[in-house]
Design a protein around this motif. Structure first.
Motif, mmCIF file in Angstrom:
data_model
loop_
_atom_site.group_PDB
_atom_site.id
_atom_site.type_symbol
_atom_site.label_atom_id
_atom_site.label_comp_id
_atom_site.label_asym_id
_atom_site.label_seq_id
_atom_site.Cartn_x
_atom_site.Cartn_y
_atom_site.Cartn_z
ATOM 1 N N ASP A 199 33.475 26.679 14.467
ATOM 2 C CA ASP A 199 33.666 27.179 15.835
ATOM 3 C C ASP A 199 32.369 27.124 16.639
ATOM 4 N N TYR A 200 31.246 27.311 15.967
ATOM 5 C CA TYR A 200 29.961 27.256 16.660
ATOM 6 C C TYR A 200 29.666 25.829 17.135
ATOM 7 N N ASN A 216 29.224 32.041 24.507
ATOM 8 C CA ASN A 216 30.603 32.036 24.976
ATOM 9 C C ASN A 216 30.751 32.821 26.279
ATOM 10 N N HIS A 265 31.578 22.178 23.881
ATOM 11 C CA HIS A 265 32.112 22.610 25.175
ATOM 12 C C HIS A 265 31.003 22.823 26.198
ATOM 13 N N LEU A 306 29.949 30.569 29.126
ATOM 14 C CA LEU A 306 30.998 29.574 29.351
ATOM 15 C C LEU A 306 32.215 30.185 30.047
ATOM 16 N N GLU A 307 32.608 31.368 29.608
ATOM 17 C CA GLU A 307 33.758 32.032 30.232
ATOM 18 C C GLU A 307 33.470 32.382 31.691
ATOM 19 N N TYR A 322 26.425 33.421 19.364
ATOM 20 C CA TYR A 322 27.670 32.733 19.729
ATOM 21 C C TYR A 322 28.382 33.494 20.842
ATOM 22 N N SER A 337 23.553 28.904 21.764
ATOM 23 C CA SER A 337 24.460 28.130 20.923
ATOM 24 C C SER A 337 23.704 27.454 19.775
ATOM 25 N N LYS A 340 31.776 25.208 20.217
ATOM 26 C CA LYS A 340 31.227 25.863 21.403
ATOM 27 C C LYS A 340 30.094 25.030 22.002
#
Length: 234
Positions: free
Chosen positions: A61-62, A19, A68, A22-23, A15, A49, A65
């Protein structure tokens, strides 16, 4: 217990990696609006992911993500075909809905899904339900209130009466925020948004006008009621 701990740690690691991609993309997109990740990077992010979800399937939350990451392809990939868009939207919705079943009392999950539906122009009963739930579960979450107002300003003609009531409720909550300085800032923010789409005549007759400054701002947009005696004579 050992197996559960190992799965949790590995899931968190995958995860974290997803992330990270993505950031980094969000940062680069701000620097260069034309930016889109390489196919290899996008594949790696999705793979991480997916692994996190397989290892810890109950972590909402996974799921978010993944939604997203898929949304990145939906909104920014210039080469995406119409049939791919349909499939991606279906997959993204599935991840959001699973996340909601896993964490049904978390306001931001409803808010996140509502934002996605607004972005794809899907204004329906489900969207209005998401607005109501996010506001009911997060009545003092200023980011949620701001987002509902923003969506409401842009989607106002497409919302039903119930949906419009949710937007007005968010406006009233924002304008009644505690602290004089905060309330002043909220007025500037809210009325800047409303004015952006020329919605003063839509919002002013419906919002709370007990504050003198708000009443003064709205005065030109309020329909004056006829005296009751005049109506009776008619």
């Amino acid at each position: 217990m050992i197996l559960w701990s190992a799965c949790s740690l590995l899931g968190a690691w995958f995860y974290f990696r997803a992330n990270g991609y993505l950031e980094a993309w969000n940062f680069q997109k701000q620097e260069n609006p034309q930016f889109y990740p390489s196919i290899q990077d996008y594949t790696n992010a999705i793979s991480n992911s997916e692994r996190a979800i397989r290892l810890v399937p109950y972590n909402s939350d996974y799921r978010l993500k993944m939604a997203h990451l898929l949304s990145w392809q939906l909104f920014y990939d210039p080469s995406i075909a119409s049939n791919q868009r349909i499939e991606l939207i279906k997959r993204i919705k599935e991840h959001y809905r699973v996340a909601l079943t896993q964490r049904p009392n978390w306001a931001y999950h409803y808010h996140d899904y509502a934002q996605f539906k607004a972005l794809i122009g899907e204004v329906d009963k489900e969207l209005e339900h998401l607005l109501a739930k996010s506001q009911a579960l997060g009545p003092y979450e200023i980011d949620i209130l701001h987002s509902i107002i923003k969506m409401g300003v842009f989607l106002w003609p497409e919302l039903s009466l119930d949906g419009q009531k949710q937007v007005i409720k968010a406006v009233n909550s924002s304008l009644s925020w505690r602290g004089e300085n905060t309330r002043a800032k909220e007025k500037v923010y809210v009325f800047s948004l409303i004015g952006l789409k020329n919605r003063m005549s839509n919002f002013c007759p419906l919002i709370d006008l007990s504050d003198d400054s708000i009443r003064a701002l709205c005065a030109p947009y309020l329909v004056k009621a006829e005296p009751s005696s005049t109506k009776a004579n008619k």
